[in-house]
Design a protein around this motif. Structure first.
Motif, mmCIF file in Angstrom:
data_model
loop_
_atom_site.group_PDB
_atom_site.id
_atom_site.type_symbol
_atom_site.label_atom_id
_atom_site.label_comp_id
_atom_site.label_asym_id
_atom_site.label_seq_id
_atom_site.Cartn_x
_atom_site.Cartn_y
_atom_site.Cartn_z
ATOM 1 N N GLY A 1 -16.297 -6.711 -0.405
ATOM 2 C CA GLY A 1 -15.968 -5.999 -1.352
ATOM 3 C C GLY A 1 -14.511 -4.985 -0.879
ATOM 4 O O GLY A 1 -14.341 -4.730 0.147
ATOM 5 N N ILE A 2 -13.607 -4.996 -1.803
ATOM 6 C CA ILE A 2 -12.274 -4.115 -1.603
ATOM 7 C C ILE A 2 -12.183 -2.871 -2.353
ATOM 8 O O ILE A 2 -12.500 -3.051 -3.630
ATOM 9 C CB ILE A 2 -11.104 -4.782 -1.789
ATOM 10 C CG1 ILE A 2 -9.919 -4.387 -1.205
ATOM 11 C CG2 ILE A 2 -10.990 -5.901 -2.733
ATOM 12 C CD1 ILE A 2 -8.658 -5.274 -1.108
ATOM 13 N N ASN A 3 -11.790 -1.863 -1.954
ATOM 14 C CA ASN A 3 -11.218 -0.842 -2.867
ATOM 15 C C ASN A 3 -9.873 -0.407 -2.517
ATOM 16 O O ASN A 3 -9.265 -0.216 -1.328
ATOM 17 C CB ASN A 3 -12.056 0.800 -2.358
ATOM 18 C CG ASN A 3 -13.585 0.319 -2.835
ATOM 19 O OD1 ASN A 3 -14.208 0.005 -2.132
ATOM 20 N ND2 ASN A 3 -13.702 0.407 -4.186
ATOM 21 N N ARG A 4 -9.044 -0.289 -3.578
ATOM 22 C CA ARG A 4 -7.648 0.325 -3.287
ATOM 23 C C ARG A 4 -7.763 1.827 -3.503
ATOM 24 O O ARG A 4 -7.852 2.306 -4.475
ATOM 25 C CB ARG A 4 -6.761 -0.405 -4.492
ATOM 26 C CG ARG A 4 -6.565 -1.824 -4.186
ATOM 27 C CD ARG A 4 -5.727 -2.353 -5.441
ATOM 28 N NE ARG A 4 -5.702 -3.859 -5.015
ATOM 29 C CZ ARG A 4 -6.499 -5.032 -5.291
ATOM 30 N NH1 ARG A 4 -7.652 -4.478 -5.418
ATOM 31 N NH2 ARG A 4 -6.127 -5.823 -4.794
ATOM 32 N N LEU A 5 -7.380 2.594 -2.347
ATOM 33 C CA LEU A 5 -7.601 3.998 -2.380
ATOM 34 C C LEU A 5 -6.342 4.782 -2.638
ATOM 35 O O LEU A 5 -5.166 4.338 -2.297
ATOM 36 C CB LEU A 5 -7.950 4.313 -0.999
ATOM 37 C CG LEU A 5 -9.117 3.532 -0.285
ATOM 38 C CD1 LEU A 5 -9.658 3.934 1.012
ATOM 39 C CD2 LEU A 5 -10.335 3.679 -1.224
ATOM 40 N N THR A 6 -6.334 5.836 -3.288
ATOM 41 C CA THR A 6 -5.224 6.673 -3.701
ATOM 42 C C THR A 6 -5.002 7.336 -2.679
ATOM 43 O O THR A 6 -5.748 8.021 -1.542
ATOM 44 C CB THR A 6 -5.630 7.652 -5.012
ATOM 45 O OG1 THR A 6 -6.683 8.326 -4.680
ATOM 46 C CG2 THR A 6 -5.774 6.535 -6.353
ATOM 47 N N PHE A 7 -3.692 7.989 -2.540
ATOM 48 C CA PHE A 7 -3.222 8.594 -1.239
ATOM 49 C C PHE A 7 -1.975 9.538 -1.700
ATOM 50 O O PHE A 7 -1.242 9.219 -2.586
ATOM 51 C CB PHE A 7 -2.923 7.904 -0.110
ATOM 52 C CG PHE A 7 -1.837 6.838 -0.278
ATOM 53 C CD1 PHE A 7 -0.676 7.079 0.031
ATOM 54 C CD2 PHE A 7 -2.034 5.724 -0.672
ATOM 55 C CE1 PHE A 7 0.498 6.184 -0.078
ATOM 56 C CE2 PHE A 7 -1.126 4.592 -1.241
ATOM 57 C CZ PHE A 7 0.356 4.996 -0.513
ATOM 58 N N THR A 8 -1.699 10.625 -1.186
ATOM 59 C CA THR A 8 -0.422 11.149 -0.852
ATOM 60 C C THR A 8 0.228 11.234 0.418
ATOM 61 O O THR A 8 -0.618 11.339 1.222
ATOM 62 C CB THR A 8 -0.551 12.550 -1.531
ATOM 63 O OG1 THR A 8 -1.623 13.656 -0.705
ATOM 64 C CG2 THR A 8 -1.049 12.573 -2.916
ATOM 65 N N LYS A 9 1.440 11.473 0.477
ATOM 66 C CA LYS A 9 1.988 11.396 1.699
ATOM 67 C C LYS A 9 2.132 12.917 2.311
ATOM 68 O O LYS A 9 2.319 13.742 1.675
ATOM 69 C CB LYS A 9 3.382 10.644 1.692
ATOM 70 C CG LYS A 9 3.192 9.123 1.248
ATOM 71 C CD LYS A 9 4.569 8.625 1.378
ATOM 72 C CE LYS A 9 4.248 7.257 0.978
ATOM 73 N NZ LYS A 9 5.606 6.359 1.200
ATOM 74 N N THR A 10 2.082 12.853 3.822
ATOM 75 C CA THR A 10 2.316 14.286 4.350
ATOM 76 C C THR A 10 3.291 14.096 5.398
ATOM 77 O O THR A 10 3.846 12.997 5.520
ATOM 78 C CB THR A 10 0.950 14.824 4.975
ATOM 79 O OG1 THR A 10 0.554 14.018 6.030
ATOM 80 C CG2 THR A 10 -0.142 14.960 3.881
ATOM 81 N N ALA A 11 3.779 15.254 6.157
ATOM 82 C CA ALA A 11 4.712 14.904 7.156
ATOM 83 C C ALA A 11 4.226 14.025 8.221
ATOM 84 O O ALA A 11 4.982 13.348 9.047
ATOM 85 C CB ALA A 11 5.175 16.223 7.764
ATOM 86 N N THR A 12 3.026 14.190 8.639
ATOM 87 C CA THR A 12 2.348 13.194 9.698
ATOM 88 C C THR A 12 1.570 12.057 9.277
ATOM 89 O O THR A 12 1.036 11.490 10.156
ATOM 90 C CB THR A 12 1.650 14.300 10.537
ATOM 91 O OG1 THR A 12 0.341 14.762 9.872
ATOM 92 C CG2 THR A 12 2.391 15.362 10.990
ATOM 93 N N GLY A 13 1.488 11.987 8.047
ATOM 94 C CA GLY A 13 0.523 10.849 7.824
ATOM 95 C C GLY A 13 0.330 10.856 6.145
ATOM 96 O O GLY A 13 0.973 11.241 5.267
ATOM 97 N N LEU A 14 -1.121 10.283 5.812
ATOM 98 C CA LEU A 14 -1.324 10.081 4.495
ATOM 99 C C LEU A 14 -2.594 10.998 4.348
ATOM 100 O O LEU A 14 -3.736 11.278 5.022
ATOM 101 C CB LEU A 14 -1.747 8.619 4.080
ATOM 102 C CG LEU A 14 -0.736 7.552 4.318
ATOM 103 C CD1 LEU A 14 -1.338 6.491 4.474
ATOM 104 C CD2 LEU A 14 0.322 7.864 3.686
ATOM 105 N N ASN A 15 -2.725 11.672 3.092
ATOM 106 C CA ASN A 15 -4.153 12.233 2.602
ATOM 107 C C ASN A 15 -4.856 11.396 1.655
ATOM 108 O O ASN A 15 -4.285 11.164 0.467
ATOM 109 C CB ASN A 15 -3.935 13.635 1.908
ATOM 110 C CG ASN A 15 -3.717 14.727 2.786
ATOM 111 O OD1 ASN A 15 -4.191 14.501 4.038
ATOM 112 N ND2 ASN A 15 -2.861 15.657 2.586
ATOM 113 N N VAL A 16 -5.735 10.579 2.100
ATOM 114 C CA VAL A 16 -6.469 9.336 1.329
ATOM 115 C C VAL A 16 -7.774 9.776 0.687
ATOM 116 O O VAL A 16 -8.821 10.712 1.224
ATOM 117 C CB VAL A 16 -6.725 8.234 2.324
ATOM 118 C CG1 VAL A 16 -7.300 7.000 1.659
ATOM 119 C CG2 VAL A 16 -5.383 7.737 2.938
ATOM 120 N N THR A 17 -8.116 9.387 -0.513
ATOM 121 C CA THR A 17 -9.194 9.806 -1.234
ATOM 122 C C THR A 17 -10.293 8.663 -1.303
ATOM 123 O O THR A 17 -9.916 7.637 -1.654
ATOM 124 C CB THR A 17 -8.959 10.392 -2.524
ATOM 125 O OG1 THR A 17 -7.958 11.632 -2.368
ATOM 126 C CG2 THR A 17 -10.203 10.885 -3.265
#
Length: 920
Positions: free
Chosen positions: A367-383
């Motif tokens: 199974g696959i999930n498409r995860l929501t995220f926001t960008k930061t200065a050094t990477g991603l905040n993924v939920t």
């Protein structure tokens, strides 16, 4: 395939043709298999086994109710594992859809975290082997095949089956299915007696799911493998297109790709080796697909394969790959976690795919999930997904994809029902003594079981070792029994049953030397102070002398270091009349002792003269302006003090201004309040006496602007007047300002009127007929204007027609003793006609209408008049709107009648001929 066994003490378990899936903790749970002796082809084992890859160790699990050969495992949303189907033995007369007889294990069982099975006794059902079973978003298990009848299994309580509907093609033994999005399943291929290329999908997220055909694959296939890729597309490969159990001659070598966006297939590269019965395909962390195994051990059809091939999807040829530099090992449901990457600007997708567990062409729990995220200065905040129904607990491959669709290599992240705690932060270390360092930190987690504290010795050390564990919710620790004058570094992390958090920052401290005592400071002159102290240590290399300036100062700065055991120091170059405070500490190596006592001294000096003539004036309700006379020539500046209230004496400094400044505006005052001020000058020698005290009272604050009027309406009354009405929403307005603009959609408003308070109507006149006008209104008072009301628009009615223009150049001329002709110039283009009026007598005014010539007439003959009489005339045009002004008057006199002529005489007649007589 060979028979695979594991060793559990003295027990040898065959896991040939078993079911398997990952548990929430990442271990592999294996159910059933082939019960020896090997000649019993469909006799299943009731044994279970668990493989722990972290320890490379097998262990035995609980026995199932009966044997299961070709069973299916499904990890459920609560982290338990459902085991379905599987052959008990071949003691059965009927053949299954797979083509051979077996006695199916009809009892579904659920393996729980307590290590026991729960039997679903209300869900007994004879079903095919190696079911294509998927965990659905509604929490149930959906069986997509190989049977045509597709079903839900509710695993709560004692279980219950419900039919969802039939798939379109029919039975699909040795076909494949894949959940390519939560609740969305692709079913393709199968039926080894007559392989098919048909494909169909179902969406379990809708109220009434049903199967729907999509574009067929290019090749018919049975024993086909399917793999969902990081970009969400589905790859199929292997299988055979001709009838038979594992016919090598009918092997399909070309892979195909299915795009969920278009629901169409594309041909991919050809494999080198046939992949038939017992083969598999699985996604690797590097985003390639591994095709492996296949064939029959008995020699029927294609031979046994011990080899593998790697397939690189097209996305690996689209440019550089993004890279994940760091990601957590374990996360919890709904948790937002950090993924570090230097490619943050190009990332457009984050997906994760459950770690593969493949057998007989079916990837159990894929199974696959498409995860929501926001960008930061050094990477991603993924939920992470919010529940186990969207993503059952267990290990996943986490990918990030850039705008070209190129995936990174995966990081393995385990989704757990218990998330590891958040890392503590703001770790600080302080040495209060020569043998103790106190630690303090910020606890950022609400679910830790405690904290693990690690320490290493020496400046810049990295060989940390755990020295203590403290309980949950503590945020401090005292490390005792340390060596004096030694540097220690610390770090810590929180822990719970879900694992350890990341480390905090590293904090270092150095245990101190013994502090010097009895520090004294003596002013030798206005520019020099002599210090002395008692040495209380035996291991110092010297002493550090610190100083701060000003009474009560705390901002110490190191000004000197002595060497050895010297206990005196002379501080020179100071400013006269200045207070200085000193402290001293011993040092050795990288550490220092605590400070000595503080010693304060003031160098002698004279202060500047006091300012005079202080005045205070309120400039507004929030500002008071001060002015004074600078009586000194050597001040460094002025200190301004203030107190509030009539007769107040509790002055507090509120400002300080520079040299030669003689004004100050205090804008931190309240309305309607009395304030008193005093000012003093200062320089390096101290402060002057205060000026006189000046007082001022701020006026009341201006009122707030009123509320905006509401529900403005505009009503046309006539061609030149519009009446406005509105709702007065305020009780403190001084009146209303009315603005107007002309023309449809106009915005250039201009104020046209102003009304008094409480007036909510206005009549706007002198307007142009047939014109659109827009209005807006706002209230006002001393505090300013309100916001505007709504805009109201009305159109004046068209103006009524105007009376015609007056005729001109009126003339009257007598043409006989009984007729006068009247003529004029027609200056109008819209008259209905003309009205001719007449009166008799010179200078007469009693005109009466005598005729109405029609439109465009410019003359009239008035006959039947009396001879030798003066007549006066005037003329006006008329139409439906009224009359024009008159033209004239013009007058004429009829002539007197002529008398008859005298009678002729002497008439003589003579016959000129027989036919003529002449008269003379």
């Amino acid at each position: 395939m060979p028979i695979h066994s594991n060793q559990n003490g003295t027990r040898r378990d065959s896991i040939y043709c078993a079911g398997h899936s990952f548990l929430p903790d990442g271990r592999l749970f294996v159910t059933g298999g082939h019960l020896e002796p090997k000649g019993d082809t469909v006799h299943g084992s009731r044994l279970t086994n668990i493989f722990d890859s972290a320890r490379s160790r097998w262990s035995s699990g609980p026995d199932m109710n009966d044997g299961r050969w070709y069973p299916s495992n499904v990890t459920l949303g609560d982290g338990t594992t459902l085991v379905l189907s599987g052959s008990i033995d071949d003691n059965f007369a009927d053949q299954g859809i797979e083509g051979y007889p077996y006695r199916v294990n009809q009892l579904p069982q659920v393996y729980s975290a307590n290590g026991q099975f729960r039997s679903l006794t209300s869900a007994l059902l004879k079903i095919p082997l190696y079911l294509m079973a998927h965990h659905a978003p509604n929490g149930k298990v959906f069986v997509a095949g190989p049977d045509q009848v597709t079903r839900y299994l509710d695993t709560s309580g004692t279980g219950a089956w419900t039919v969802v509907g039939n798939s379109n093609f029919g039975n699909r033994p040795y076909g494949t299915s894949v959940m390519y999005d939560p609740g969305k399943i692709l079913l393709v291929g199968g039926n080894h007696d007559a392989p098919t290329n048909t494909a169909e999908v179902i969406d379990l997220n809708v109220a009434s799911p049903s199967w729907r055909d999509v574009g067929p694959a290019a090749f018919k296939r049975a024993r086909v493998s399917s793999t969902v890729l990081p970009d969400g597309k589905v790859l199929i490969g292997g299988g055979h297109s001709t009838a038979g159990f594992s016919p090598g001659a009918g092997a399909v070598m070309t892979a195909e790709m299915w795009d969920p966006a278009t629901e169409q297939w594309s041909k991919m590269a050809d494999a080198s080796i046939a992949r038939l019965h017992h083969s598999g395909a699985l996604l690797l962390p590097d985003a390639r697909v591994l095709f492996l195994g296949g064939g029959q051990p008995t020699g029927e059809g294609d031979y046994e394969h011990y080899d593998a091939e790697f397939y690189s999807p097209p996305y690996l040829f689209k440019g550089p790959r993004p890279a994940i530099s760091a990601a957590p090992v374990v996360v919890g449901y709904g948790q937002t976690f950090a993924v570090e990457t230097a490619d943050v600007s190009s990332i457009t997708q984050v997906t994760w795919i459950r770690l593969p567990s493949v057998t007989h062409q079916f990837n159990q729990n894929q199974g696959i999930n498409r995860l929501t995220f926001t960008k930061t200065a050094t990477g991603l905040n993924v939920t992470a997904p919010s529940s186990g129904n969207l993503a059952p607990a267990g290990p996943y491959m986490l990918f990030i994809l850039n705008s070209s669709g190129v995936p990174s290599e995966a990081k393995i992240v385990r989704l757990d029902t218990v998330a590891p705690p958040l890392a503590p932060s703001n770790l600080a270390a302080a040495a209060p003594s020569a043998t103790q360092i106190n630690l303090a930190w910020t606890d950022n987690s609400a679910n830790e079981a405690g904290f693990k504290i690690e320490r290493c010795q020496g400046a810049g050390c990295t060989n940390f070792a755990e020295v203590a564990q403290v309980a949950a919710n503590l945020a401090s620790y005292s490390d005792t029994g340390l060596s004096a004058g030694t540097t220690y570094s610390y770090r810590l992390r929180a822990f719970n049953s879900g694992g350890d958090s990341s480390y905090s920052n590293t904090a270092a401290a150095t245990t101190s030397l013994a502090a010097p005592v009895n520090l004294t400071a003596t002013a030798v002159s206005s520019t020099q102070v002599a210090l002395s102290w008692t040495d209380n240590s035996t291991a110092e290399q010297g002493f550090k002398v610190e100083r701060c300036q000003g009474a009560g100062c705390t901002t110490f700065v190191e000004i000197a270091q002595t060497v050895g055991s010297a206990t005196v120091y002379d501080d020179t170059g100071l400013t006269a009349g200045t207070s200085y405070t000193y402290r001293v500490r011993a040092y050795a190596g990288g550490g220092s002792s605590p400070y000595s006592n503080s010693a304060t001294v003031t160098t002698p000096a004279a202060a500047p003269a006091a300012p005079g003539n202080l005045s205070a004036a309120a400039a507004s309700s929030t500002q008071i302006n001060l002015a004074w006379v600078d009586s000194s020539s050597d001040e460094s500046g002025f200190r301004i003090e203030r107190c509030a209230g009539a007769g107040c004496v509790d002055f507090v400094q509120v400002a300080q201004v520079g040299v030669n400044v003689t004004t100050y505006s205090d804008m931190a005052v309240a309305p309607a309040t009395a304030y008193a001020y005093r000012v003093g000058s200062f320089n390096g020698n101290g402060g002057s006496a205060y000026s006189n005290t000046a007082q001022a009272i701020t006026p009341d604050a201006p009122p707030a602007p009123p509320m905006a009027p509401r529900t403005l309406t505009a009503t046309p009354l006539s061609s030149n007047q519009i009446t406005l009405t509105w709702e007065d929403a305020s009780s403190d307005e001084s009146g209303f300002k009315i603005e107007r603009c002309a023309g449809a959609g106009c915005t250039s408003f201009v104020q046209v009127a102003q009304t008094a308070a409480n007036v909510a109507t206005f009549g706007d006149s002198a307007l142009v007929g047939g014109t659109s006008y827009s209005y807006r209104v706002r209230a006002y008072n001393a505090g300013g204007d309100s916001a505007f009301s709504n805009t109201a628009t009305a159109m004046t009615s068209a103006p009524p027609p105007a009376p015609p223009a007056a005729p001109t150049n009126l003339t009257a001329a007598a043409v006989s003793s009984s007729q006068i002709d009247v003529a004029w110039t027609d200056t109008s283009g819209d008259e209905t006609g003309f009205k001719v009026e007449r009166c008799a007598g010179s200078g007469c005014t009693n005109f009466l209408e005598v005729a109405q010539p029609g439109a465009n007439a410019t003359s009239y003959s008035d006959s039947g008049r009396a001879a030798d009489t003066i007549y006066r005339y005037r003329v006006r045009a008329f139409n439906a709107a009224g009359h024009s002004a008159y033209a004239g008057p013009a007058e004429a006199r009829t002539p007197a009648p002529q008398p008859p002529p005298a009678a002729p005489s002497g008439l003589v007649l003579s016959a000129a001929s027989t036919t003529q007589i002449d008269l003379v």
